[in-house]
Scaffold this motif. Sequence first.
Motif: not given
Length: 703
Positions: A145-147, A185-193
Amino acid sequence: MEVVDENEQLIIEGNREHVVVSHVTNDSHLSDPNANESQEPYIGMEFESQENAYSFYAHYAKVIGFGISIKTSRRSKVSREFIDVKYACTRYGKKRESNAINPRPCLKVECEAYLRIKRKSDGKWVVHDFIKHHNHELFPAHARYFPCHRRINKAQQSYIENMQNVGVRTTKIYATMAKQHGGYENIGCLEKDVRNHLDKSRRLSLESGDANAMLECFMAMQEENPRFFYAIDLDDENRVKNVFWVDAKGREDYQEFGDVISFDTTYITNKYKMPFAPFIGVNNHFQSRLLGCALLADETSNTFIWLMKTWLRAMGGNPPNAIITDQDRAMKVAIREVFPNTRHRFCLWHILRKVPEKLSHVLRNNEDFKKHFNSCIYRSWSKKQFDDKWQEMVEKFQLLEDQWLQSLYEEREYWVPVYMKDTFFGGMSTTQRSESINSFFDKYVCKKTTLKEFVEKYKVALHDREEAEMQADFNTWHKQPILKTPSPFEKQMSLIYTHEVFKKFQIEVLGLSGCRLMKENKDNHLTTFEILDFQNNEEFVVEWEASKKEISCLCRLFEFNGYLCRHSLMALLTVGVFAIPSQYILKRWSKDVRSKHHKRKTDEDVCSSKERFDRLHEKSIEFIDEASLSHESYNFACHTLGEALKHCATINQSLKVDKENVGKNNLGDTSLLDPRSSKTKGAPSRRIKSGIEKGRKRHKKES
């Protein structure tokens, strides 16, 4: 930090942009993600580059369970390369107090964990300091979750864009990616990204056929006046991406007033949610002039590069001397590439308006901070004086570690007035010229305005601007300004300057009464004066070289605004010069700057349909008056007009066929395709703010 690799990604961490290196290094501890994952840094540990050091510490932080950001960095005064960088836990530092009604949660808990690296003489980097222990709990499972640990690689970018093009919603795209990667947890980004990425690559959303309707409108405007210029940026499928146009008046104005340009993308004018990007100059009446405008699909470097190259071509290949923009990185990159010799300035207003937000804790506890800050900016008359004042300020208020102030100082050459004093900016220090144009267009367009409607209403708006300029021309030539002093300079310039510029110069003449000559020193051909300005409560040094009739003042008002300051006028009076030397009278501020363009046009000069109509109407009145005097002249006129009408119709029909053939040859019997529709989030406000102005704030609601 500077972007040094095309694979680096800019993110927002706290109040500052940082570089996230996404490429894989050759270090053994990074080549295999499963090998020695928890290896710790240690003092004396070496890395081939700063990027490798960052990658190592970021990898270590992700495994342990914390985020990192750049706290301080230092460049070499000689090479300007980075030589000292401090990376710290994102919970490093003290929590800032806020008076906001709904303050945002703060990560800061005074954690002291950090890694500091220094550059060696051989180019390698070594760990200089390392504090391992944190004063808070670590959560490896939450590290994603850290940018600093989030990025979208090229394969993911391609997949996201393809899915969006076939109409898949963002939520569904993200869920599908989670399945592909074996969990969120393995995608490497969040939905907002994912949403942010789609925002950056959005395309113009037009109604069916709107692209061709707009093209036809442009062609009609070019038919009215061949000097009307337009360009449409297409993708591989002939779909519209970006649009630029400038009328003949704008191209003509650029020849006289293209020395200083304001460029802004913070306005939205139509229902397609496309940024409106005007190029603004200032004329001899100090009025804003539209020197071209565009509707853009996005605000990336590539788009800005295309736009600026197109605009430069429309203006005959002559770049401006100076340009003012907001503090946008993509814009900065484009200007550096397209206008390498143009002086680039950041909008001072956009920077200063962030002071209450960024330094609220300082302003709250130190009533005199604003006074020191303003003194640095507005009352520094040399670069050394600014540096000394700045250093004194950050030390006095304990701001040496403040990231935002440090980033401002590193880019001081782009916004601090004293660094701009050698460049003519026409008195402009902000993009408010662009904003005044934006607010002006509010009278003509709304969120439901289509592209074709916008282009047509643009013509109406332009005519209103021209009418205001003609009114100012009339006032300047037919009304004499009132003199307020017996000064010979005031009388001289009242006959030369336009009213608005004269008013500004008149302030300097009136300011003479608040100046006093303190010292005069003559050395060969150079005479130096020290003049006390009571209004500023400061002494200014003025130099006069009589043989060349050259004068210069420490305040640099002439260099920046284009008319002499009160200090220079005082020096001229002292040496017995009672008329301003010609080299200090800029033609761009004069009444007759346009005189060569105001000559009566001959038949060969007439080019627009309106001009042709007016000219023919004038001749037809003379023709009717003469033909109606006798029956014989009347019969001759009727016969001649009938034959002339047939001949004109034949000519126009022939030209129409030629144009249709040319159009078919150019387009290959195909018309422009509308851009792919993009799903936008929520309804935008009347005015969309750009990157630095709104901190990349996104709407949460998804359409």
